[in-house]
Write an enzyme that holds these catalytic residues in place. Sequence first.
Site, PDB file in Angstrom:
ATOM      1  N   GLY A  12      14.121   3.202   4.390  1.00  0.00           N
ATOM      2  CA  GLY A  12      14.206   3.795   5.723  1.00  0.00           C
ATOM      3  C   GLY A  12      13.031   4.655   6.123  1.00  0.00           C
ATOM      4  O   GLY A  12      13.163   5.541   6.965  1.00  0.00           O
ATOM      5  N   SER A  13      11.835   4.361   5.559  1.00  0.00           N
ATOM      6  CA  SER A  13      10.696   5.203   5.952  1.00  0.00           C
ATOM      7  C   SER A  13      10.338   5.002   7.423  1.00  0.00           C
ATOM      8  O   SER A  13       9.937   5.950   8.112  1.00  0.00           O
ATOM      9  CB  SER A  13       9.487   4.936   5.053  1.00  0.00           C
ATOM     10  OG  SER A  13       8.947   3.666   5.281  1.00  0.00           O
ATOM     11  N   ASN A  14      10.503   3.785   7.921  1.00  0.00           N
ATOM     12  CA  ASN A  14      10.262   3.566   9.359  1.00  0.00           C
ATOM     13  C   ASN A  14      11.318   4.276  10.200  1.00  0.00           C
ATOM     14  O   ASN A  14      10.997   4.901  11.221  1.00  0.00           O
ATOM     15  CB  ASN A  14      10.244   2.070   9.680  1.00  0.00           C
ATOM     16  CG  ASN A  14       8.915   1.436   9.348  1.00  0.00           C
ATOM     17  OD1 ASN A  14       7.937   1.630  10.055  1.00  0.00           O
ATOM     18  ND2 ASN A  14       8.864   0.689   8.249  1.00  0.00           N
ATOM     19  N   LEU A  85      17.774  -6.621   6.795  1.00  0.00           N
ATOM     20  CA  LEU A  85      17.547  -7.897   6.117  1.00  0.00           C
ATOM     21  C   LEU A  85      18.584  -8.977   6.412  1.00  0.00           C
ATOM     22  O   LEU A  85      18.506 -10.065   5.852  1.00  0.00           O
ATOM     23  CB  LEU A  85      17.410  -7.671   4.607  1.00  0.00           C
ATOM     24  CG  LEU A  85      16.259  -6.722   4.238  1.00  0.00           C
ATOM     25  CD1 LEU A  85      16.097  -6.624   2.738  1.00  0.00           C
ATOM     26  CD2 LEU A  85      14.943  -7.135   4.898  1.00  0.00           C
ATOM     27  N   ASN A 102      12.168  -5.871  16.532  1.00  0.00           N
ATOM     28  CA  ASN A 102      12.020  -5.951  15.078  1.00  0.00           C
ATOM     29  C   ASN A 102      10.582  -5.629  14.682  1.00  0.00           C
ATOM     30  O   ASN A 102       9.651  -5.871  15.450  1.00  0.00           O
ATOM     31  CB  ASN A 102      12.355  -7.378  14.610  1.00  0.00           C
ATOM     32  CG  ASN A 102      12.252  -7.536  13.095  1.00  0.00           C
ATOM     33  OD1 ASN A 102      12.717  -6.703  12.335  1.00  0.00           O
ATOM     34  ND2 ASN A 102      11.615  -8.621  12.650  1.00  0.00           N
ATOM     35  N   HIS A 104       7.917  -6.670  11.644  1.00  0.00           N
ATOM     36  CA  HIS A 104       7.724  -7.600  10.535  1.00  0.00           C
ATOM     37  C   HIS A 104       6.409  -7.242   9.838  1.00  0.00           C
ATOM     38  O   HIS A 104       5.396  -7.023  10.499  1.00  0.00           O
ATOM     39  CB  HIS A 104       7.672  -9.044  11.056  1.00  0.00           C
ATOM     40  CG  HIS A 104       7.611 -10.040   9.940  1.00  0.00           C
ATOM     41  ND1 HIS A 104       8.724 -10.395   9.211  1.00  0.00           N
ATOM     42  CD2 HIS A 104       6.566 -10.709   9.399  1.00  0.00           C
ATOM     43  CE1 HIS A 104       8.364 -11.256   8.268  1.00  0.00           C
ATOM     44  NE2 HIS A 104       7.062 -11.464   8.371  1.00  0.00           N
ATOM     45  N   ASP A 145      12.157 -14.296  13.099  1.00  0.00           N
ATOM     46  CA  ASP A 145      10.773 -13.837  13.307  1.00  0.00           C
ATOM     47  C   ASP A 145      10.064 -14.629  14.402  1.00  0.00           C
ATOM     48  O   ASP A 145       8.895 -15.005  14.259  1.00  0.00           O
ATOM     49  CB  ASP A 145       9.980 -13.956  11.987  1.00  0.00           C
ATOM     50  CG  ASP A 145      10.593 -13.109  10.897  1.00  0.00           C
ATOM     51  OD1 ASP A 145      11.112 -12.024  11.203  1.00  0.00           O
ATOM     52  OD2 ASP A 145      10.554 -13.533   9.723  1.00  0.00           O
TER      53      ASP A 145
HETATM   54  C1  GAR Z   1       9.063  -2.653   6.363  1.00  0.00           C
HETATM   55  O1  GAR Z   1       7.800  -2.915   5.811  1.00  0.00           O
HETATM   56  C2  GAR Z   1       9.439  -3.723   7.364  1.00  0.00           C
HETATM   57  O2  GAR Z   1       8.340  -4.274   8.047  1.00  0.00           O
HETATM   58  C3  GAR Z   1      10.082  -4.751   6.466  1.00  0.00           C
HETATM   59  O3  GAR Z   1      10.830  -3.998   5.559  1.00  0.00           O
HETATM   60  C4  GAR Z   1      10.148  -2.761   5.302  1.00  0.00           C
HETATM   61  C5  GAR Z   1      11.152  -1.622   5.369  1.00  0.00           C
HETATM   62  O4  GAR Z   1      10.576  -0.430   4.906  1.00  0.00           O
HETATM   63  N1  GAR Z   1      10.874  -5.674   7.233  1.00  0.00           N
HETATM   64  C6  GAR Z   1      11.007  -6.963   6.920  1.00  0.00           C
HETATM   65  O5  GAR Z   1      10.499  -7.466   5.948  1.00  0.00           O
HETATM   66  C7  GAR Z   1      11.863  -7.772   7.893  1.00  0.00           C
HETATM   67  N2  GAR Z   1      11.645  -9.179   7.705  1.00  0.00           N
HETATM   68  P1  GAR Z   1      11.305   0.966   5.157  1.00  0.00           P
HETATM   69  O6  GAR Z   1      12.748   0.840   4.691  1.00  0.00           O
HETATM   70  O7  GAR Z   1      10.556   1.945   4.326  1.00  0.00           O
HETATM   71  O8  GAR Z   1      11.221   1.278   6.620  1.00  0.00           O
END
Ligand code: GAR
Length: 193
Positions: A12-14, A85, A102, A104, A145
């Site tokens: 969940g850093s984003n 996911l 989203n 990606h 995607d």
């Molecule tokens: C992120 O890099 C995002 O782009 C990716 O999962 C990561 C989640 O990181 N998403 C995908 O691969 C979707 N197909 P986070 O939990 O630290 O935010």
Amino acid sequence: MNSLAIFASGAGSNAQKIIERFQSHDAIKVALVVSNKSNAGVLNIAEKAAIPTMLIERDQFFRGDGYIPSLKEYKIDWIILAGFLWKVPDMLINAYRGKIINIHPALLPNYGGKGMYGDFVHEAVIAAKENRSGITIHFVDEHYDHGDIIFQAHCDINESDNAALLASKIHRLEHEHFGRVIEETILGGSGIK
Ligand code: GAR
């Protein structure tokens, strides 16, 4: 007020960055954090920020009401997928058409599709000896995607980079841009760079 639900399956850093950005925003707020994983780090992040959380389960998501009534109860206007996911079911896409965004971790249309998430993406990019990768922020439609691209940014890959290093470069780009692009998309700001 535009109310967001962030959907996330992992650390969940984003989500954290998005929550911080909109903490005291006058037009956008994160009203709900949704996860399909009971031990996802994103749930702790939400709780610390006093944001309601909702744990979803497979049957209700794919074969039940898709949690649409719950999202409506929270008056959710936009859904942000930040490392979520599961594929979003058509029913939910129809209920929020043009309102699901989203991120990606690659330059779509390359390195997207089923099974292409997280570190699998970075491993594939490194294995193919690409000299650049990047991020894609896009609207979500019925296909993996695939929806309209809102924004892309790229980073260079050096010969000595491995998947872990690439992942950190990608995360840096995501943290730099995702919140701003969400804000500009929702508020209709011109000139997204
Ligand atoms: C992120 O890099 C995002 O782009 C990716 O999962 C990561 C989640 O990181 N998403 C995908 O691969 C979707 N197909 P986070 O939990 O630290 O935010």
